[in-house]
Design a protein around this motif. Sequence first.
Motif, mmCIF file in Angstrom:
data_model
loop_
_atom_site.group_PDB
_atom_site.id
_atom_site.type_symbol
_atom_site.label_atom_id
_atom_site.label_comp_id
_atom_site.label_asym_id
_atom_site.label_seq_id
_atom_site.Cartn_x
_atom_site.Cartn_y
_atom_site.Cartn_z
ATOM 1 N N THR A 1 19.436 22.805 -8.390
ATOM 2 C CA THR A 1 18.927 21.845 -7.652
ATOM 3 C C THR A 1 18.577 21.572 -6.721
ATOM 4 O O THR A 1 18.003 22.382 -5.938
ATOM 5 C CB THR A 1 19.361 20.528 -7.920
ATOM 6 O OG1 THR A 1 19.148 19.690 -9.061
ATOM 7 C CG2 THR A 1 18.698 19.065 -6.830
ATOM 8 N N THR B 1 15.504 24.132 -3.721
ATOM 9 C CA THR B 1 15.219 24.020 -2.080
ATOM 10 C C THR B 1 15.585 24.957 -0.736
ATOM 11 O O THR B 1 14.602 25.500 -0.512
ATOM 12 C CB THR B 1 16.032 22.614 -1.229
ATOM 13 O OG1 THR B 1 15.344 21.434 -2.324
ATOM 14 C CG2 THR B 1 15.874 22.293 -0.226
ATOM 15 N N VAL C 1 18.771 21.872 9.572
ATOM 16 C CA VAL C 1 18.177 20.774 8.568
ATOM 17 C C VAL C 1 19.019 19.333 8.560
ATOM 18 O O VAL C 1 19.722 18.965 9.295
ATOM 19 C CB VAL C 1 19.372 21.559 7.306
ATOM 20 C CG1 VAL C 1 19.279 20.796 5.845
ATOM 21 C CG2 VAL C 1 18.820 23.148 7.040
ATOM 22 N N LEU D 1 19.680 16.064 6.599
ATOM 23 C CA LEU D 1 20.053 15.554 4.945
ATOM 24 C C LEU D 1 20.260 13.870 5.229
ATOM 25 O O LEU D 1 21.765 13.952 5.988
ATOM 26 C CB LEU D 1 21.348 16.477 5.247
ATOM 27 C CG LEU D 1 21.653 16.261 3.068
ATOM 28 C CD1 LEU D 1 20.532 16.771 2.555
ATOM 29 C CD2 LEU D 1 23.539 17.194 3.118
ATOM 30 N N GLN E 1 22.807 21.274 -1.623
ATOM 31 C CA GLN E 1 21.418 21.492 -1.081
ATOM 32 C C GLN E 1 22.357 22.591 -0.087
ATOM 33 O O GLN E 1 21.324 23.297 0.175
ATOM 34 C CB GLN E 1 20.677 20.973 -0.649
ATOM 35 C CG GLN E 1 20.255 19.369 -1.558
ATOM 36 C CD GLN E 1 18.959 20.093 -2.298
ATOM 37 O OE1 GLN E 1 18.190 20.429 -1.532
ATOM 38 N NE2 GLN E 1 18.734 19.681 -3.298
ATOM 39 N N ALA F 1 13.458 21.887 7.832
ATOM 40 C CA ALA F 1 13.844 21.242 6.808
ATOM 41 C C ALA F 1 14.130 19.921 6.732
ATOM 42 O O ALA F 1 15.739 19.427 7.574
ATOM 43 C CB ALA F 1 14.630 22.104 5.474
ATOM 44 N N ILE G 1 16.139 17.205 4.080
ATOM 45 C CA ILE G 1 16.258 16.624 2.490
ATOM 46 C C ILE G 1 16.801 15.818 2.722
ATOM 47 O O ILE G 1 17.430 14.879 2.794
ATOM 48 C CB ILE G 1 17.067 17.606 2.784
ATOM 49 C CG1 ILE G 1 16.554 19.510 2.593
ATOM 50 C CG2 ILE G 1 17.225 17.756 0.313
ATOM 51 C CD1 ILE G 1 17.867 20.277 2.768
ATOM 52 N N THR G 2 16.015 14.966 1.067
ATOM 53 C CA THR G 2 16.854 13.654 1.304
ATOM 54 C C THR G 2 16.905 13.243 -0.706
ATOM 55 O O THR G 2 16.027 14.038 -1.238
ATOM 56 C CB THR G 2 15.521 12.393 1.060
ATOM 57 O OG1 THR G 2 14.204 13.044 -0.330
ATOM 58 C CG2 THR G 2 15.278 11.659 2.760
ATOM 59 N N VAL G 3 17.766 13.043 -0.575
ATOM 60 C CA VAL G 3 18.349 13.404 -2.188
ATOM 61 C C VAL G 3 20.157 11.899 -2.634
ATOM 62 O O VAL G 3 20.979 11.947 -2.048
ATOM 63 C CB VAL G 3 20.088 14.526 -2.332
ATOM 64 C CG1 VAL G 3 18.918 15.836 -2.677
ATOM 65 C CG2 VAL G 3 20.619 14.961 -0.980
ATOM 66 N N PHE H 1 11.851 17.216 1.739
ATOM 67 C CA PHE H 1 11.951 18.110 0.831
ATOM 68 C C PHE H 1 12.551 16.419 0.140
ATOM 69 O O PHE H 1 13.787 15.887 0.178
ATOM 70 C CB PHE H 1 12.890 18.728 -0.066
ATOM 71 C CG PHE H 1 12.881 20.489 0.791
ATOM 72 C CD1 PHE H 1 12.254 20.750 -0.566
ATOM 73 C CD2 PHE H 1 13.307 20.746 1.286
ATOM 74 C CE1 PHE H 1 12.159 22.241 -0.348
ATOM 75 C CE2 PHE H 1 12.144 22.051 1.779
ATOM 76 C CZ PHE H 1 11.633 22.987 1.320
ATOM 77 N N MET I 1 13.958 14.394 -2.703
ATOM 78 C CA MET I 1 13.962 15.222 -3.726
ATOM 79 C C MET I 1 15.155 13.708 -5.088
ATOM 80 O O MET I 1 15.236 14.206 -5.906
ATOM 81 C CB MET I 1 15.645 15.923 -3.798
ATOM 82 C CG MET I 1 14.928 17.423 -2.885
ATOM 83 S SD MET I 1 13.791 18.431 -3.752
ATOM 84 C CE MET I 1 15.069 19.116 -5.242
ATOM 85 N N CYS J 1 7.202 18.953 0.526
ATOM 86 C CA CYS J 1 7.805 19.969 -1.000
ATOM 87 C C CYS J 1 8.388 18.992 -2.020
ATOM 88 O O CYS J 1 9.545 18.759 -1.993
ATOM 89 C CB CYS J 1 8.548 21.324 -0.197
ATOM 90 S SG CYS J 1 8.560 22.594 -1.286
#
Length: 330
Positions: free
Chosen positions: A118, A122, A138, A140, A150, A202, A204-206, A226, A228, A297
């Motif tokens: 995963t 990315t 980035v 996050l 990630q 970038a 990114i959400t997780v 992203f 995610m 994305c």
Amino acid sequence: MARLLCQSQISKMITMHDVVEIIDKTYKGMGEGTVINPTKGTLDLGESSPYPPYHADINSMPAYVGWVDTAGIKWAGGWMDNPKQGLPYVSAIIVLVNPRNGIFTGVLDGTLITNMRTGAQTAVALKYLYPEQKSLTVGLFGAGVQGRTQIAAISEVFDIDELKIYDVAPESAKLFAEEMGSKISGKITICTQPQEAAQGHAVITVTHAKDGFFKKTWFEPGTVLFPMGSYKECEDETLLTADYIVVDHVAQCLHRGALKDLAEAGKVSQEDITATLGELSVGAKKLTASSSSRVLCVPIGTGAMDVAVASVVLQRAEKEGIGDTFNFAI
């Protein structure tokens, strides 16, 4: 005979650098048409229904990957109540089969492979979208296992000049910064307000969020976003702001994850997808992120990635004699 491999054995067979290369090859296979990957099937165990009451769902993810000439399936799910019991949120197993004769060749823990691939998805997507960049900034959201993988994966492809991290549990963000500080070239900034982390090449959400916390005004030009998480991390208006939409698997992304509600409402369709990561990998389509564009994305994750990584692990384990073997046909 099938070889059985547990998580600790798998961790000795593969590195994040390996996984990034494997994901890249598998996206190329998707672009070339040598990967067969149906959409996920989901068994709801109470995640979005009242019965059974287990606050979980589990996915079946079959695929054939041509470059390793292997078929397989991952059976993987998330149990929302597990962390409170000291158990991992993700539980997964991967079964591999020889496509020429149907002989099962491997049964592997799938949790570590899921987390690693995963993150690598990315990183490889960013490689396609920022082909001239050597370093990135980035943002996050989420300081858990997925957040760590990630950043570990992106660090294999780019220098990270600055990482902004936000978590609803401040102590988790602090621990993340302590553990990951030596793994990136730049600084880590712990954000006290969520919008502060919505900045970078970038973002990114997780997370496990279902409330669409990521606001439209946070999605700034010059960002690849992203989402995610498995549920609803972004407002619909945020997603509709995107100038370009890139996915890993069109059909799957339209009925799961970030785009699901918009697709069901008829606001996003296949015609709105700019490119797949497979198309970008082989040059069938071109898209380079710029300072003026907002790129969404959504590499939601496919069984092909799990099968490819597991196949390489199995090959190495067979060569070194790692793991037990079992004959299921007896």
